[in-house]
Every structure is written in C-alpha cells, then in structure tokens.
Design a protein around this motif. Structure first.
Motif, short mmCIF file in Angstrom:
data_model
loop_
_atom_site.label_atom_id
_atom_site.label_comp_id
_atom_site.label_asym_id
_atom_site.label_seq_id
_atom_site.Cartn_x
_atom_site.Cartn_y
_atom_site.Cartn_z
N ARG A 156 74.87 -10.19 -77.35
CA ARG A 156 73.39 -10.27 -77.40
C ARG A 156 72.83 -9.07 -76.69
O ARG A 156 71.81 -8.40 -77.11
N MET A 157 73.56 -8.23 -75.76
CA MET A 157 72.96 -7.19 -75.12
C MET A 157 73.00 -6.09 -75.93
O MET A 157 72.15 -5.18 -76.05
N LEU A 158 74.19 -5.92 -76.79
CA LEU A 158 74.52 -4.79 -77.99
C LEU A 158 73.18 -4.88 -78.91
O LEU A 158 72.58 -3.86 -79.18
N ASP A 159 72.84 -6.30 -79.41
CA ASP A 159 71.94 -6.32 -80.43
C ASP A 159 70.70 -5.77 -79.58
O ASP A 159 69.85 -5.03 -80.46
N ALA A 160 70.52 -6.20 -78.32
CA ALA A 160 69.11 -5.55 -77.87
C ALA A 160 69.00 -4.15 -77.88
O ALA A 160 67.94 -3.55 -77.91
N ALA A 161 70.13 -3.77 -77.52
CA ALA A 161 70.25 -2.30 -77.11
C ALA A 161 70.12 -1.60 -78.56
O ALA A 161 69.52 -0.34 -78.82
N ARG A 162 70.64 -1.92 -79.54
CA ARG A 162 70.52 -1.16 -80.78
C ARG A 162 69.03 -1.09 -81.49
O ARG A 162 68.62 -0.14 -81.97
N HIS A 163 68.51 -2.08 -81.05
CA HIS A 163 66.98 -2.49 -81.43
C HIS A 163 66.18 -1.36 -80.72
O HIS A 163 65.41 -0.70 -81.11
N ALA A 164 66.46 -1.45 -79.25
CA ALA A 164 65.68 -0.71 -78.42
C ALA A 164 65.80 1.06 -78.73
O ALA A 164 65.01 1.65 -78.75
N TRP A 165 67.08 1.22 -79.33
CA TRP A 165 67.55 2.62 -79.36
C TRP A 165 66.74 3.22 -80.54
O TRP A 165 66.25 4.17 -80.48
N ILE A 166 66.76 2.31 -81.59
CA ILE A 166 66.11 2.77 -82.76
C ILE A 166 64.60 2.63 -82.36
O ILE A 166 63.89 3.62 -83.05
N ILE A 190 72.48 3.16 -61.18
CA ILE A 190 71.42 2.24 -61.17
C ILE A 190 71.86 0.72 -61.60
O ILE A 190 72.22 0.55 -62.67
N VAL A 191 71.87 -0.02 -60.37
CA VAL A 191 72.38 -1.40 -60.67
C VAL A 191 71.22 -2.23 -60.92
O VAL A 191 70.01 -2.13 -60.20
N HIS A 192 71.42 -3.11 -61.94
CA HIS A 192 70.29 -3.97 -62.30
C HIS A 192 70.70 -5.42 -62.08
O HIS A 192 71.65 -5.76 -62.91
N ALA A 193 70.46 -5.95 -61.02
CA ALA A 193 71.15 -7.36 -60.74
C ALA A 193 70.06 -8.40 -60.94
O ALA A 193 68.85 -8.33 -60.56
N SER A 194 70.35 -9.44 -61.55
CA SER A 194 69.35 -10.45 -62.13
C SER A 194 68.77 -11.21 -60.98
O SER A 194 67.85 -11.61 -60.78
N ASP A 195 69.70 -11.61 -59.71
CA ASP A 195 69.10 -12.08 -58.73
C ASP A 195 68.36 -11.20 -57.82
O ASP A 195 67.78 -11.60 -56.73
N GLU A 196 68.22 -9.81 -58.17
CA GLU A 196 67.16 -9.05 -57.31
C GLU A 196 65.89 -8.90 -58.22
O GLU A 196 65.07 -8.01 -57.74
N SER A 197 65.93 -9.55 -59.16
CA SER A 197 64.80 -9.36 -60.24
C SER A 197 64.72 -7.86 -60.65
O SER A 197 63.57 -7.50 -60.79
N SER A 198 65.67 -7.29 -60.89
CA SER A 198 65.68 -6.14 -61.46
C SER A 198 66.39 -6.02 -62.59
O SER A 198 67.28 -4.84 -62.66
N ARG A 199 65.95 -6.65 -63.55
CA ARG A 199 66.72 -6.75 -64.90
C ARG A 199 66.61 -5.45 -65.65
O ARG A 199 65.66 -4.71 -65.41
N LEU A 200 67.67 -5.14 -66.46
CA LEU A 200 67.59 -3.82 -67.21
C LEU A 200 66.56 -4.05 -68.43
O LEU A 200 66.65 -4.98 -69.05
N ASP A 201 65.68 -3.07 -68.29
CA ASP A 201 64.72 -3.18 -69.49
C ASP A 201 65.21 -2.08 -70.37
O ASP A 201 64.72 -0.79 -70.31
N LEU A 202 65.92 -2.36 -71.64
CA LEU A 202 66.47 -1.26 -72.64
C LEU A 202 65.35 -0.63 -73.20
O LEU A 202 65.50 0.60 -73.46
N ASP A 203 64.28 -1.21 -73.48
CA ASP A 203 63.05 -0.70 -74.33
C ASP A 203 62.82 0.61 -73.46
O ASP A 203 62.41 1.86 -73.82
N ALA A 204 62.35 0.19 -72.19
CA ALA A 204 61.61 1.33 -71.31
C ALA A 204 62.69 2.34 -70.86
O ALA A 204 62.41 3.47 -70.96
#
Ligand code: FES
Length: 326
Positions: free
Chosen positions: A198-208, A166-180
C-alpha cells in the motif's frame, strides 16, 4: 522450475532482538569470505512449513562484513509461515541459502538521494544508507514506523546519518506525507524505497504527481504484503477439471509446481515477472502483490504473478504448460 539457483549450506550463528517482534539472524555460509555484495541484495532461505519444503527471500542487512550475512525477520501472524519457521530456529541450526543477489540498481552518480523505508523495509535501505554515507553523498532517510520503540536499527541509523534521518512515527502524529516530501525534492534525485505494498502504491502515485521520472524511484516490497488479507483461495486450470486450493501459507506458484503444472520462476519476490501466468476468469478479487506489472496491467487482471499474488474466491488461469500426468 527455476533457471539458476545454487544452494549453499550455512549455519545460524546467533540471533538478536532488534525490537518487539523483530529478530536479527547472523548466518555464516560455508566457505564464506566476506565478499562484498551489491546494495539491495537478498538471499533465499530454505524453510519448512507444515512439513513441506518452501523458500523465503530476505533482504541482507547492511553492507558485507567478515562475520557473516545478516537478515532481520518480523514475526508476522498474518504471514504464510516463513517468519514462524525462522523464529523457531536456535543458534547452531543448519540452513540452506542462496548466494546474495540484487535486483535493485543504484546509480551512484546522482547529486541527491532520498531513502524511504516503511517498517521492516528498513533492511535493504540500511545498506544503501551505509554506502551513500560512506561516499559522502547528499542523502536523507525517511523512516516510517508505528513507534520509535518498534523501529529496528534506529540507533545505528541515527549515529550514521544524524539529522539526515527523519523518523515518522504514527504514535507521535508525524506520519510521512509522501506527496509533500516528493514535491520538495530537487529534480534529478534518486529515491530508493522499501515498504509494504500500500505504501509503495502511494509512493508511486506521489512520485509521478511530483513530476519525477518513474525510473528514478527504485523500490522493493515484501512478497507477503497485499491489499487483501492472506487467505485460502482456489485456482481452476483452463480446459481441465483441475481445481487447486491455495492455502494461506503457500503460494500459487508452489502449489501449481507441486501438482505438476510447471510454472517457471526466478525471484519469487514479485519482481522479475517470470512466473506471470494468464488469468482467464475471476470469480472474486485478485490481490496483485508484485512490483512487476504496472497499475494499468494490474487493473486489467489479464496476468498474475503466481509467486506472490493472491486472490479471494476462485480464479481460472492458463499456465500454457500442462501437468505431466494430463
Ligand atoms: S518469480 Fe519473479 S515475479 Fe514471480
């Protein structure tokens, strides 16, 4: 000062453009026999930056083949010089590299696997995808990129994983929503992540936040990515008159060791914590770029991983060891 580091001579066999600004390097070590290496392995490469010897660490791409070792390097203008050096090399160039090594432990017995890559973070994830696909495991790869045109190895991954990519491309407005994403995963899933800090920080928070055990999120990041721009800063040594400048293209670890203030190290990737030194004072801001300390430890600013972390302004540290000359 490093415990064990065995360097082997190697030759750059060929290069290949993967995407704008991303080049693959095929490297053949001397006496190479194609022996398999663990998923998530990296090699260190001896580079020369402004005439000085340095090392840079690069993830190996994919599983072992008899042709040699593959790495992919994104040319980063904000880098500390390693990518500029690598991009200056022509096929036939002689290199010194270390043996492949991995700090990414993978439990192959899980029911489900979720792979997450941000940009050039796809390099260690590709081998994990290959290994899991070969085992017939239930695996999905989420690949976050600015655009599909800038995504390395997209065709290989699509052929390997089909609709499990699943590709999440910013220019296709399909950003990865780690929480979801993490909220949708079953308990017991193992996630492997590689992307910028920054993405890792977001991933750790979303994971927890999604209630998954933190050890089930295994990750790597790039030593060059942080929250502040890479710029020159100063380091004072406690109880001495020594003040060192850390230029943007060198690490605090390298500058300290070059000036005789020995600091032990191993991974030089912000993963093992061996290079951690005490911080006595901060006149500015620390940019913790390691994945060794917890969020709480980083907030306390009591220690810093000298190999990857940087600062703005001046910090005072205590290396506990004194310069030979002092
Ligand atoms: S040498 Fe491993 S974290 Fe710095």
């Amino acid at each position: 000062m490093r415990f064990i580091e065995t360097w082997i001579p190697a030759t750059l066999l060929s290069t290949r453009e993967l995407a704008p600004g991303i080049r693959e390097f095929l490297i053949l070590p001397e006496r190479f026999d194609g022996t398999a290496y663990p998923v998530g392995s990296h090699i260190n490469v001896a580079v020369t930056i402004d005439g000085l010897p340095e090392t840079r660490s690069y993830s190996l791409v994919g599983e072992a083949t008899s042709r040699g070792l593959r790495i992919a390097v994104r040319r980063a203008e904000d880098s500390r010089g390693g990518s500029r050096y690598m991009w200056s090399l022509q096929p036939g160039a002689r290199l010194d590299i270390t043996q492949p090594a991995s700090l990414l432990a993978v439990d192959w017995t899980r029911q489900n696997y979720c792979l997450i890559a941000g940009g050039i973070g796809i390099t260690p994830i590709l081998g994990a995808a290959q290994a899991l696909a070969r085992r017939g495991a239930a695996v999905t790869l989420h690949y976050a990129v600015r655009s599909r045109g800038e995504a390395a190895y997209l065709d290989d991954l699509a052929a390997m994983l089909g609709d499990r990519l699943i590709v999440h491309a910013s220019d296709e407005s399909s950003r990865l929503d780690l929480d979801a994403l993490f909220a949708s995963l079953p308990q017991g899933v193992l996630a492997l992540f590689c992307g910028p800090m920054r993405m890792l920080d977001a991933a750790r928070h979303a994971w927890i936040g999604a209630g998954h055990p933190l050890p089930d999120l295994r990750y790597e990041t790039f030593g060059s990515s942080g929250t502040l721009p890479t710029e020159t800063f100063r380091v004072r040594l406690k109880d001495s008159d020594v003040e060192l400048e850390i230029p943007r293209e060198r690490s605090m670890l390298d500058v300290l060791n070059a000036s005789g203030h020995d600091v032990m190290y191993d991974c030089k990737r912000g993963e093992c914590g061996l290079c951690a030194i005490d911080v006595v004072a901060v006149d500015g801001e620390i940019d913790h770029r390691d994945v060794f300390f917890s969020d709480h430890q980083k907030e306390s600013n009591q220690k810093i991983c000298a190999c990857v972390s940087r600062a703005r302004g001046t910090i005072t540290v205590d290396t506990l060891l004194r310069a030979d000359a002092v």
